[in-house]
Design a protein around this motif. Sequence first.
Motif, PDB file in Angstrom:
ATOM      1  N   ALA A 179       0.826  -1.228  -0.030  1.00  0.00           N
ATOM      2  CA  ALA A 179       0.017  -0.006  -0.111  1.00  0.00           C
ATOM      3  C   ALA A 179       0.918   1.277   0.073  1.00  0.00           C
ATOM      4  N   HIS A 180       2.023   1.193   0.659  1.00  0.00           N
ATOM      5  CA  HIS A 180       2.869   2.503   0.885  1.00  0.00           C
ATOM      6  C   HIS A 180       3.477   2.655  -0.512  1.00  0.00           C
ATOM      7  N   GLN A 181       4.097   1.429  -1.188  1.00  0.00           N
ATOM      8  CA  GLN A 181       4.523   1.675  -2.515  1.00  0.00           C
ATOM      9  C   GLN A 181       3.519   2.077  -3.596  1.00  0.00           C
ATOM     10  N   ARG A 189       1.912   6.095  -7.179  1.00  0.00           N
ATOM     11  CA  ARG A 189       0.857   7.176  -7.654  1.00  0.00           C
ATOM     12  C   ARG A 189       1.486   8.794  -7.616  1.00  0.00           C
ATOM     13  N   ASP A 190       2.169   9.074  -6.356  1.00  0.00           N
ATOM     14  CA  ASP A 190       2.834  10.354  -6.459  1.00  0.00           C
ATOM     15  C   ASP A 190       3.824  10.470  -7.679  1.00  0.00           C
ATOM     16  N   GLU A 191       4.754   9.221  -7.841  1.00  0.00           N
ATOM     17  CA  GLU A 191       5.622   9.394  -8.877  1.00  0.00           C
ATOM     18  C   GLU A 191       4.747   9.505 -10.298  1.00  0.00           C
ATOM     19  N   ALA A 192       3.625   8.761 -10.454  1.00  0.00           N
ATOM     20  CA  ALA A 192       3.162   8.974 -11.608  1.00  0.00           C
ATOM     21  C   ALA A 192       2.510  10.405 -11.781  1.00  0.00           C
ATOM     22  N   ASP A 193       2.092  11.053 -10.893  1.00  0.00           N
ATOM     23  CA  ASP A 193       1.380  12.553 -10.913  1.00  0.00           C
ATOM     24  C   ASP A 193       2.731  13.305 -11.327  1.00  0.00           C
ATOM     25  N   SER A 194       3.675  13.117 -10.519  1.00  0.00           N
ATOM     26  CA  SER A 194       4.978  13.826 -10.849  1.00  0.00           C
ATOM     27  C   SER A 194       5.459  13.654 -12.427  1.00  0.00           C
ATOM     28  N   ARG A 195       5.659  12.648 -12.956  1.00  0.00           N
ATOM     29  CA  ARG A 195       5.895  12.276 -14.176  1.00  0.00           C
ATOM     30  C   ARG A 195       4.814  13.221 -15.225  1.00  0.00           C
TER      31      ARG A 195
END
Length: 718
Positions: free
Chosen positions: A248-250, A255-261
């Motif tokens: 769940a943490h990963q 999701r944060d990394e995908a939004d940042s990309r």
Amino acid sequence: MGFSYRPLSCMNDTMQRDGKLPTLQQVSERQDSFIESPHYPSSSLVLGLRHQQQSNHTKLKGAVGESCTGHLSTWPAHLSSQIVPQRRKPHSPTENKIHGCGEEFSSSVSKPRFLEQLETYLRKELQSLDPSKPNAQELKLQAYQEVFEYFIEDFKTYKPLLSAIKNEYDITLAYLRDQIRTLEPLKAMVVTVSEQCNQKILALREDERAEIKALKQEKVQLLKRIDQLRENQLGLQAQLARMQEDLAHQYLLYRDEADSRKLLISEINEMRFLEDDLKHLQTQVVAVEDPVKMKLALKVAREDLTRLQVELNCMKADYGEVVPRRDFTALEKNHKEALAKKATLQKDFDQLKEEYDTLLDIHKQVSDQRDKVSTQLEHIKGRLTPRPQWQKCAEVVSGGDDRWHLLSEGLSSDQLVDVLLAEIGGKDIREKEFFDGLGKGDAVPVYLRYEGTIKNLKLKKIEIVDKIKDIWKEKVPADQQKGERRSLDEFFHEYLQKKHADSASKWAYSIQEGCRLYRDDDFINLFFNILTGKVDEGVYHGQIHLISHLLKELMHSDSSEKGSLSKEKFRQALSRAFPLKNQEQIEELIQAAESQQGHLEDLNTINYEVLFSEFAEDQVGNFLTLLRKQATAEKQKYLAALTKELGSRTEVKVADLRTAFQSIDPTVDPQTVERYICLAFQMEKEDLEQAAPVDVNSAMQRLLAADVKRTGPGPKED
């Protein structure tokens, strides 16, 4: 069992004391009953008793008196006449009153004298007995019997009825004693069986106790195992929960990394659009500001292109035929090597030419010598005896051409004569003393894998036959026990390891050499061909089944069980055993059987037991040899018909072969056809559907080496 004997004098003395003696007739009948008793004394004692009986006859009549016989007494039957007192249970007051009245009445009424005498005598007899003796009950019964006999004798009117009653009781007692005597051994047997059963029960309890103990231990181990598995399950559940949390943490990080990309890509696209717009504006400015510069640059570029084109054409014209340096070096090296090889070959050629010339001279000289020797030989042949053709001996020597070549190699005519005489006498000559091992490679049969030198055991023919019989004897039940047929070479190796563990290789090489030398014997040759894989093992079992089937049919026809049949019954048995044989083949078998009979008195009788003596001797009879030849000829004819049915095909498929079998043998069952097809294609039944076509000749050779035969009459041919 039975009454013990008591002297009659003792009874007479007792009766004399009581004033009552038995009559002569009583004593005589009682004596007769003693004679019938199993415990009756000797004859001398009986004669003495009879003499004493006659002397006391007068005393018996005086003691009893005529007034006591022939009538019934009026003595009350309800009064007590108990001889030996017995314990009584307490009664109610009413019963006590009645009992008291009876006692008062009995005291007031006197007993008859005869009854008192009988009771007195019976009381004394019973009191004189020892209850501790084993036969006390029998003695007691004997006393009652004597009193009853006196009673019967005194009542003449009821004597027949009472005597009949007594006799029935005596017969019943004697029968019961016999039954008891018969059952006494059974009682001991029952005791023994009971003890054995108890022992078995105890043994079973011990076994059950041990089994219960083992089951309890197993239960404890299983409980421990269950606890361990539960702990492992709890640990895995905890680990799974921890991994779910990490996942769940990963996922949140992803999701944060995908939004940042996505945000970064959108920013890069915006910057790229801004840069393109900027370049477009700059291009428009340059195009507007420098048109003259662009024309000058184009003119200069065209002049440079023309100059470079001229230089390129000059280079092609000057260096078009020039070879690169590395190619020239390689070609020069190859040229030098070719020159060196040429010089060497020329030298070798010159040397070979000289040798060839020398050989030509030698050949010419040898030819001249040959011509001279031939002339001399022709001259000598006219005067000398012709040389024997020793190769003809290979036809009569056991082992064929190979054995004769081994025996005759490097020997003179005189020595060959000695070898031939020794072979006729049954001796083994010029056999190898040692064998060279074939190694341990995969191509070598498993029973011949050996490195080094092996001594030849030089087995005789009878020894090889016995060993082969023993191998078949052990292989057949071993295959039946395992449920599948193993290859003969593997079983042969295991058999030698089991029987001759230290010298298995010696026996293997020696048996193979013996089989090679005695291949003229059908039994040995069949074993050798099966061992080397040339023939299927089913051929041997088919021959055994053929012989045993015929023997059973002959034994079934022999109702007298003499081992012989008439010619007619023998012909009928052959026709039943082999319904597919024609009359000519049956007659050939009968003639072969007659030739094997020897000298018999009855020429119309055939002793069929002599025909099956193959397994007792190392020689095969004419009858079994002809039977096997007919079976082989029938199989060849069957396969020839199959080949003819297939026609001009070079390859055959499974369906075509199945159709051909059913066409030439309409009565064959599907299982047999499938087995024949598996033998022809060399594969299992499950793989036949994907089987590729095989060569017709290869399929026929495989069927010829297997146990294949016709099951029913074929279709009629022109």
